[in-house]
Write a protein that holds these residues in place. Structure first.
Motif, PDB file in Angstrom:
ATOM      1  N   LYS A   1       0.808  -1.221   0.000  1.00 44.78           N
ATOM      2  CA  LYS A   1       0.000   0.000   0.000  1.00 44.78           C
ATOM      3  C   LYS A   1       0.843   1.274   0.000  1.00 44.78           C
ATOM      4  O   LYS A   1       0.295   2.374  -0.098  1.00 44.78           O
ATOM      5  CB  LYS A   1      -0.910   0.020   1.232  1.00 44.78           C
ATOM      6  CG  LYS A   1      -1.970  -1.067   1.261  1.00 44.78           C
ATOM      7  CD  LYS A   1      -2.788  -0.958   2.538  1.00 44.78           C
ATOM      8  CE  LYS A   1      -3.856  -2.029   2.612  1.00 44.78           C
ATOM      9  NZ  LYS A   1      -4.626  -1.943   3.888  1.00 44.78           N
ATOM     10  N   ALA A   2       2.152   1.157   0.124  1.00 46.27           N
ATOM     11  CA  ALA A   2       3.018   2.324   0.259  1.00 46.27           C
ATOM     12  C   ALA A   2       2.898   3.240  -0.953  1.00 46.27           C
ATOM     13  O   ALA A   2       2.923   2.777  -2.104  1.00 46.27           O
ATOM     14  CB  ALA A   2       4.462   1.885   0.461  1.00 46.27           C
ATOM     15  N   GLN A   3       2.774   4.552  -0.709  1.00 48.99           N
ATOM     16  CA  GLN A   3       2.731   5.511  -1.806  1.00 48.99           C
ATOM     17  C   GLN A   3       4.123   5.820  -2.354  1.00 48.99           C
ATOM     18  O   GLN A   3       4.280   6.180  -3.515  1.00 48.99           O
ATOM     19  CB  GLN A   3       2.077   6.827  -1.345  1.00 48.99           C
ATOM     20  CG  GLN A   3       0.615   6.709  -1.013  1.00 48.99           C
ATOM     21  CD  GLN A   3       0.363   6.518   0.471  1.00 48.99           C
ATOM     22  OE1 GLN A   3       1.291   6.577   1.267  1.00 48.99           O
ATOM     23  NE2 GLN A   3      -0.878   6.283   0.841  1.00 48.99           N
ATOM     24  N   ILE A   4       5.136   5.701  -1.487  1.00 51.16           N
ATOM     25  CA  ILE A   4       6.507   5.989  -1.888  1.00 51.16           C
ATOM     26  C   ILE A   4       7.369   4.772  -1.581  1.00 51.16           C
ATOM     27  O   ILE A   4       7.333   4.233  -0.473  1.00 51.16           O
ATOM     28  CB  ILE A   4       7.050   7.233  -1.143  1.00 51.16           C
ATOM     29  CG1 ILE A   4       6.211   8.469  -1.507  1.00 51.16           C
ATOM     30  CG2 ILE A   4       8.515   7.462  -1.483  1.00 51.16           C
ATOM     31  CD1 ILE A   4       6.628   9.714  -0.743  1.00 51.16           C
ATOM     32  N   HIS A   5       8.128   4.333  -2.568  1.00 54.25           N
ATOM     33  CA  HIS A   5       9.032   3.190  -2.406  1.00 54.25           C
ATOM     34  C   HIS A   5      10.386   3.569  -3.000  1.00 54.25           C
ATOM     35  O   HIS A   5      10.510   3.795  -4.198  1.00 54.25           O
ATOM     36  CB  HIS A   5       8.459   1.954  -3.106  1.00 54.25           C
ATOM     37  CG  HIS A   5       9.368   0.764  -3.030  1.00 54.25           C
ATOM     38  ND1 HIS A   5       9.297  -0.282  -3.920  1.00 54.25           N
ATOM     39  CD2 HIS A   5      10.387   0.471  -2.165  1.00 54.25           C
ATOM     40  CE1 HIS A   5      10.233  -1.177  -3.618  1.00 54.25           C
ATOM     41  NE2 HIS A   5      10.896  -0.727  -2.561  1.00 54.25           N
ATOM     42  N   TRP A   6      11.374   3.662  -2.122  1.00 53.54           N
ATOM     43  CA  TRP A   6      12.723   4.039  -2.558  1.00 53.54           C
ATOM     44  C   TRP A   6      13.715   3.063  -1.929  1.00 53.54           C
ATOM     45  O   TRP A   6      14.063   3.191  -0.752  1.00 53.54           O
ATOM     46  CB  TRP A   6      13.023   5.470  -2.145  1.00 53.54           C
ATOM     47  CG  TRP A   6      14.363   5.936  -2.625  1.00 53.54           C
ATOM     48  CD1 TRP A   6      14.968   5.667  -3.810  1.00 53.54           C
ATOM     49  CD2 TRP A   6      15.275   6.770  -1.882  1.00 53.54           C
ATOM     50  NE1 TRP A   6      16.188   6.259  -3.881  1.00 53.54           N
ATOM     51  CE2 TRP A   6      16.411   6.958  -2.706  1.00 53.54           C
ATOM     52  CE3 TRP A   6      15.240   7.380  -0.627  1.00 53.54           C
ATOM     53  CZ2 TRP A   6      17.508   7.723  -2.306  1.00 53.54           C
ATOM     54  CZ3 TRP A   6      16.324   8.140  -0.233  1.00 53.54           C
ATOM     55  CH2 TRP A   6      17.438   8.309  -1.056  1.00 53.54           C
ATOM     56  N   GLY A   7      14.109   2.046  -2.706  1.00 51.50           N
ATOM     57  CA  GLY A   7      15.015   1.041  -2.186  1.00 51.50           C
ATOM     58  C   GLY A   7      14.384   0.294  -1.020  1.00 51.50           C
ATOM     59  O   GLY A   7      13.270  -0.244  -1.146  1.00 51.50           O
ATOM     60  N   PRO A   8      15.037   0.282   0.150  1.00 47.81           N
ATOM     61  CA  PRO A   8      14.487  -0.431   1.309  1.00 47.81           C
ATOM     62  C   PRO A   8      13.488   0.390   2.122  1.00 47.81           C
ATOM     63  O   PRO A   8      13.027  -0.049   3.170  1.00 47.81           O
ATOM     64  CB  PRO A   8      15.734  -0.727   2.146  1.00 47.81           C
ATOM     65  CG  PRO A   8      16.650   0.409   1.856  1.00 47.81           C
ATOM     66  CD  PRO A   8      16.407   0.777   0.403  1.00 47.81           C
ATOM     67  N   VAL A   9      13.132   1.603   1.646  1.00 49.98           N
ATOM     68  CA  VAL A   9      12.274   2.509   2.401  1.00 49.98           C
ATOM     69  C   VAL A   9      10.886   2.554   1.760  1.00 49.98           C
ATOM     70  O   VAL A   9      10.754   2.720   0.542  1.00 49.98           O
ATOM     71  CB  VAL A   9      12.873   3.930   2.457  1.00 49.98           C
ATOM     72  CG1 VAL A   9      11.928   4.870   3.206  1.00 49.98           C
ATOM     73  CG2 VAL A   9      14.236   3.899   3.132  1.00 49.98           C
ATOM     74  N   TYR A  10       9.852   2.401   2.602  1.00 45.69           N
ATOM     75  CA  TYR A  10       8.465   2.464   2.168  1.00 45.69           C
ATOM     76  C   TYR A  10       7.742   3.487   3.043  1.00 45.69           C
ATOM     77  O   TYR A  10       7.922   3.506   4.267  1.00 45.69           O
ATOM     78  CB  TYR A  10       7.765   1.112   2.314  1.00 45.69           C
ATOM     79  CG  TYR A  10       8.359  -0.005   1.485  1.00 45.69           C
ATOM     80  CD1 TYR A  10       7.706  -0.467   0.340  1.00 45.69           C
ATOM     81  CD2 TYR A  10       9.551  -0.625   1.852  1.00 45.69           C
ATOM     82  CE1 TYR A  10       8.227  -1.513  -0.411  1.00 45.69           C
ATOM     83  CE2 TYR A  10      10.091  -1.663   1.095  1.00 45.69           C
ATOM     84  CZ  TYR A  10       9.415  -2.095  -0.028  1.00 45.69           C
ATOM     85  OH  TYR A  10       9.939  -3.126  -0.777  1.00 45.69           O
ATOM     86  N   LEU A  11       6.897   4.322   2.430  1.00 43.32           N
ATOM     87  CA  LEU A  11       6.191   5.361   3.180  1.00 43.32           C
ATOM     88  C   LEU A  11       4.704   5.314   2.874  1.00 43.32           C
ATOM     89  O   LEU A  11       4.294   5.270   1.713  1.00 43.32           O
ATOM     90  CB  LEU A  11       6.736   6.751   2.822  1.00 43.32           C
ATOM     91  CG  LEU A  11       6.014   7.947   3.477  1.00 43.32           C
ATOM     92  CD1 LEU A  11       6.185   7.916   4.994  1.00 43.32           C
ATOM     93  CD2 LEU A  11       6.528   9.265   2.905  1.00 43.32           C
ATOM     94  N   LEU A  12       3.892   5.316   3.947  1.00 39.24           N
ATOM     95  CA  LEU A  12       2.442   5.428   3.838  1.00 39.24           C
ATOM     96  C   LEU A  12       2.024   6.720   4.520  1.00 39.24           C
ATOM     97  O   LEU A  12       2.375   6.961   5.685  1.00 39.24           O
ATOM     98  CB  LEU A  12       1.733   4.247   4.507  1.00 39.24           C
ATOM     99  CG  LEU A  12       1.854   2.874   3.845  1.00 39.24           C
ATOM    100  CD1 LEU A  12       3.133   2.179   4.275  1.00 39.24           C
ATOM    101  CD2 LEU A  12       0.663   2.006   4.230  1.00 39.24           C
ATOM    102  N   SER A  13       1.272   7.557   3.811  1.00 36.55           N
ATOM    103  CA  SER A  13       0.918   8.872   4.333  1.00 36.55           C
ATOM    104  C   SER A  13      -0.554   9.148   4.088  1.00 36.55           C
ATOM    105  O   SER A  13      -1.088   8.839   3.013  1.00 36.55           O
ATOM    106  CB  SER A  13       1.776   9.952   3.659  1.00 36.55           C
ATOM    107  OG  SER A  13       1.431  11.233   4.130  1.00 36.55           O
ATOM    108  N   ARG A  14      -1.224   9.748   5.080  1.00 33.35           N
ATOM    109  CA  ARG A  14      -2.630  10.113   4.944  1.00 33.35           C
ATOM    110  C   ARG A  14      -2.904  11.401   5.709  1.00 33.35           C
ATOM    111  O   ARG A  14      -2.129  11.821   6.563  1.00 33.35           O
ATOM    112  CB  ARG A  14      -3.549   9.004   5.470  1.00 33.35           C
ATOM    113  CG  ARG A  14      -3.677   7.798   4.574  1.00 33.35           C
ATOM    114  CD  ARG A  14      -4.802   6.892   5.045  1.00 33.35           C
ATOM    115  NE  ARG A  14      -4.575   6.416   6.403  1.00 33.35           N
ATOM    116  CZ  ARG A  14      -5.515   5.850   7.164  1.00 33.35           C
ATOM    117  NH1 ARG A  14      -6.758   5.748   6.714  1.00 33.35           N
ATOM    118  NH2 ARG A  14      -5.240   5.410   8.369  1.00 33.35           N
TER     119      ARG A  14
END
Length: 412
Positions: free
Chosen positions: A46-59
């Motif tokens: 569901k992550a909106q941002i995926h950069w290598g080993p980093v995933y970010l979910l924001s609302r």
């Protein structure tokens, strides 16, 4: 003595976890997937941002402070005024390897109420987790802190700011494709800070406490769609301001779950006790439990739940109350953007010790209907309207009237 009992309880759980993990290393399993691992995989997708080993979910979301996913029961403070909450949940995952995942949750928020005394307050919730994913063991070690304005519907029927600090461990051990064990142990500190938004004249400090709790359950997939469970819980409470409330809660009960893709049913119930260290206190010995039903077919969804548990109170001569809750919800997807729903929530809180010759019983209900509309791809709005009632047989707040619940969310 209390510290030694709690320490011994947590050490026992730890030893069982280690021994069980060692045992499972030698087993063969054609279905080694763990529920914790499945949930993490779903979150990462569901992550909106995926950069290598980093995933970010924001609302970002706006909602009535009196609305929660557990109970749609606005507090009395909302009477003729406006009470809103704004939150921006942020979750970040760091995946250095397939066996270890780090996560952090930060939810800043703002609460506003213009009832009688307009005020604005900053809220927050934070949590950090270390997830370990092995073939037969999922382990989550976490710690968090929150300071939020919440609807305290039961007992005081007011909005109050609760500060909680919690650390713990939770996980799952999979013995085979049919048998698994789930466990958790936590320490939580609950306070009501005086320099925050608090109801006037309510001695909330009487409810401040330290909780040490654990749960252990065994699940067996007896049939392809049916699982049987056996669970036990232990909690230890220490009240700094009211030592006569210090005590322990125990519960053990069988249960089952059924899921065929369209119908989901889960229930557990059994004997529970609440014992106090100080003699002469009224104690509890009875049945506690919970059940959940879900149904999905085409555009329709339905759910129902029943829950019976205990809560601590500041009401005269009583240390606790017995809470019986039930709810039903029906939903319909009208179009690709529009969904409709209706629900009803009922709660009855019983106080076992008379005060001035009266046994207090509070009855709370909220029946509403509403909609959610996907305004844009990332923006959703909604509104619920319903009738709220609260009655009491002894010295409790009574209220009734129309309540509105606003929903607004934005996903970057």
């Amino acid at each position: 003595m209390r510290v030694y009992r709690t320490l011994g309880f947590l050490i026992t759980i730890g030893l069982c976890m280690v021994a069980s993990a060692q045992f499972t290393q030698g087993t063969r399993d054609r279905d080694p997937d763990l529920e914790g691992s499945k949930l993490l995989a779903t979150e990462l997708q569901k992550a909106q941002i995926h950069w290598g080993p980093v995933y970010l979910l924001s609302r970002f979301r706006v909602a009535d402070v009196g609305y929660t996913d557990v109970g749609y029961l606005p507090a009395d403070d909302q009477g003729d005024g406006l009470t809103l909450g704004v939150e921006a949940p942020q979750r970040i995952y760091f995946v250095p390897s397939r066996k270890v995942i780090l996560s952090a949750d930060v939810t800043p928020g703002l609460s506003y109420t213009d009832n009688r005394d307009p005020r604005t307050q900053f809220n927050y919730r934070t949590r950090a987790d270390v997830h370990f994913l092995f073939n037969h063991l999922y382990l989550d070690i976490y710690g968090g802190r929150s300071d939020t304005l919440q609807a305290q519907v039961a007992d005081i029927n007011r909005l109050a700011t609760v500060r909680e600090t919690e650390t713990g461990v939770a996980g799952e051990i999979k013995y085979s494709s049919r048998t698994s064990a789930l466990f958790s142990a936590r320490f939580r500190e609950i306070t009501f800070p005086e320099n925050r938004l608090q109801p006037a004249g309510v001695p909330l400090e009487l409810l401040e406490r330290d909780e040490r709790a654990g749960r252990f359950s065994v699940l067996h997939k007896t049939l392809p769609r049916t699982s049987l469970t056996l669970a036990g819980e232990y909690s230890d409470y220490e009240f700094p301001e009211t030592a006569y409330k210090n005590g322990t809660r125990t519960w053990i009960g069988p249960g089952f779950s059924f899921d065929n893709g369209r119908v989901h049913l889960r229930a557990e119930a059994g004997p529970g006790t609440l014992r106090f260290d100080q003699g002469g206190q009224h104690e509890f010995n009875g049945v506690l439990g919970r059940s959940l039903f879900g149904y999905r077919r085409g555009k329709w969804t339905a759910s129902a739940n029943v829950h019976r548990d205990l809560g601590f109170t500041i009401f005269a001569n009583n240390n606790f109350y017995i809470a019986d809750q039930a709810g039903v919800r029906l939903g319909y997807v009208a179009t690709r953007r529009l969904s409709l729903h209706t629900y009803t929530i009922h709660e009855r809180d019983e106080y076992p010790v008379p005060a001035q010759g009266v046994l207090r019983r509070d009855t709370i209900s909220f029946t509403a209907a509403g909609f959610n509309y996907q305004l844009l791809r990332r923006i959703a709005v909604g509104l619920d309207a319903g009738w709220y009632t609260r009655s009491s047989t002894g010295f409790g707040d009574e209220d009734s009237g129309i309540r509105y619940v606003l929903h607004l969310s934005y996903t970057p």
